[in-house]
Scaffold this active site. Sequence first.
Site, PDB file in Angstrom:
ATOM      1  N   ALA A  93       2.240  -9.753  -9.415  1.00  0.00           N
ATOM      2  CA  ALA A  93       2.878 -10.419  -9.249  1.00  0.00           C
ATOM      3  C   ALA A  93       4.106 -10.300 -10.256  1.00  0.00           C
ATOM      4  O   ALA A  93       5.074 -11.015 -10.607  1.00  0.00           O
ATOM      5  CB  ALA A  93       2.700 -12.070  -9.572  1.00  0.00           C
ATOM      6  N   ASN A  94       4.068  -9.371 -11.175  1.00  0.00           N
ATOM      7  CA  ASN A  94       4.286  -9.115 -12.347  1.00  0.00           C
ATOM      8  C   ASN A  94       5.760  -7.813 -11.674  1.00  0.00           C
ATOM      9  O   ASN A  94       7.344  -7.665 -12.354  1.00  0.00           O
ATOM     10  CB  ASN A  94       4.352  -8.476 -13.028  1.00  0.00           C
ATOM     11  CG  ASN A  94       3.101  -6.813 -12.242  1.00  0.00           C
ATOM     12  OD1 ASN A  94       2.227  -6.797 -12.328  1.00  0.00           O
ATOM     13  ND2 ASN A  94       3.733  -5.611 -13.064  1.00  0.00           N
ATOM     14  N   GLY A 145       5.070  -8.810  -4.578  1.00  0.00           N
ATOM     15  CA  GLY A 145       4.406  -9.768  -6.168  1.00  0.00           C
ATOM     16  C   GLY A 145       5.683 -10.618  -6.536  1.00  0.00           C
ATOM     17  O   GLY A 145       5.131 -11.669  -6.685  1.00  0.00           O
ATOM     18  N   TYR A 173      -5.607   5.201   2.142  1.00  0.00           N
ATOM     19  CA  TYR A 173      -5.050   3.538   2.223  1.00  0.00           C
ATOM     20  C   TYR A 173      -5.035   2.644   3.714  1.00  0.00           C
ATOM     21  O   TYR A 173      -5.530   1.544   3.649  1.00  0.00           O
ATOM     22  CB  TYR A 173      -3.532   4.486   1.625  1.00  0.00           C
ATOM     23  CG  TYR A 173      -2.142   2.973   1.920  1.00  0.00           C
ATOM     24  CD1 TYR A 173      -2.522   2.115   0.834  1.00  0.00           C
ATOM     25  CD2 TYR A 173      -1.570   2.640   3.018  1.00  0.00           C
ATOM     26  CE1 TYR A 173      -1.618   0.637   0.482  1.00  0.00           C
ATOM     27  CE2 TYR A 173      -0.592   1.590   2.806  1.00  0.00           C
ATOM     28  CZ  TYR A 173      -0.706   0.631   1.939  1.00  0.00           C
ATOM     29  OH  TYR A 173       0.096  -0.435   1.657  1.00  0.00           O
TER      30      TYR A 173
END
Length: 304
Positions: A28-29, A33, A171
């Site tokens: 979330a930084n 996020g 990925y």
Amino acid sequence: MARTTKTPQWSTADIPDQTGRTIVVTGANSGLGLATTRALAAAGAHVVLAVRDTARGEAAAAGIPGSTEVRRLDLADLASVRAFAAGWDSPLDVLINNAGVMNLPESRTADGFEMQFGTNHLGHFALTNLLLPHVTDRVVTLSSGLHRARGTRIHFENLALDGIYTPGAAYSQSKLANLLFTLELQRRLSEAGSPVRAVAAHPGWAATELQGHDANGVRRALMLVGNRFFAQDAAGGALPTLYAAVADLPGASYAGPGGRLELRGAPVLVDRSPEAADADVARRLWDVSQELTGVGFPASLPSR
């Protein structure tokens, strides 16, 4: 002349009041996020930033008006995942499995898993099942339109893609796994009689730091140019996640941008590839993931 009625497009203005709700957002930084966290905190939620680097997390939280806290979580290390879950002792309304790595050079997690599969899928698989007894509303897991990439499947015989590894294939496999995980999680929740929902989302093409870590220099440069001229910003890319987190959607739903090729635009429900809708493969992936992580679906869930 007949009048055409245009369906209103969903936006952050449609987020219901989140006061009193607790939401965990992994990774979330920054990027999606951070945009997700900012919107949910603005709506009144208490948002926990689950991040690997707590210093960066605290810096991000300092710029977010609203109720937030930062807790350490490294999805590439199952000991960290277990520690995060062990420290959780209160109701959790929504878990948003947002964190991810993309197109990295071949590498391994702390537990020896291929880094993209281990971080994007196995880390979130373990985290979700460990936190599930606390979850009251839903689990949102981020996938990608690249789960549709040609030839993408779960390589059960070689999950690390040893000898055939390419960053893009790894990925895409991890993003296919995210959708299969959501499918099987919802089946198990329904079978257990739980009202908790498992849903998924993808951001389309959003300009974030994620593409800047591409192992291929030429592709990285092209992605950065595309970010500048064609992509939506992180706030736009977060809309499908927010929609999946707060709208009244059925379990196993998949949200994405409603624009051309699902690259950008207001969120809507979108289709997944046939491979991502295969219930038998979803069950097999679950069993393998449980064996690899040592974590499985809770034996019992509290009644709501």
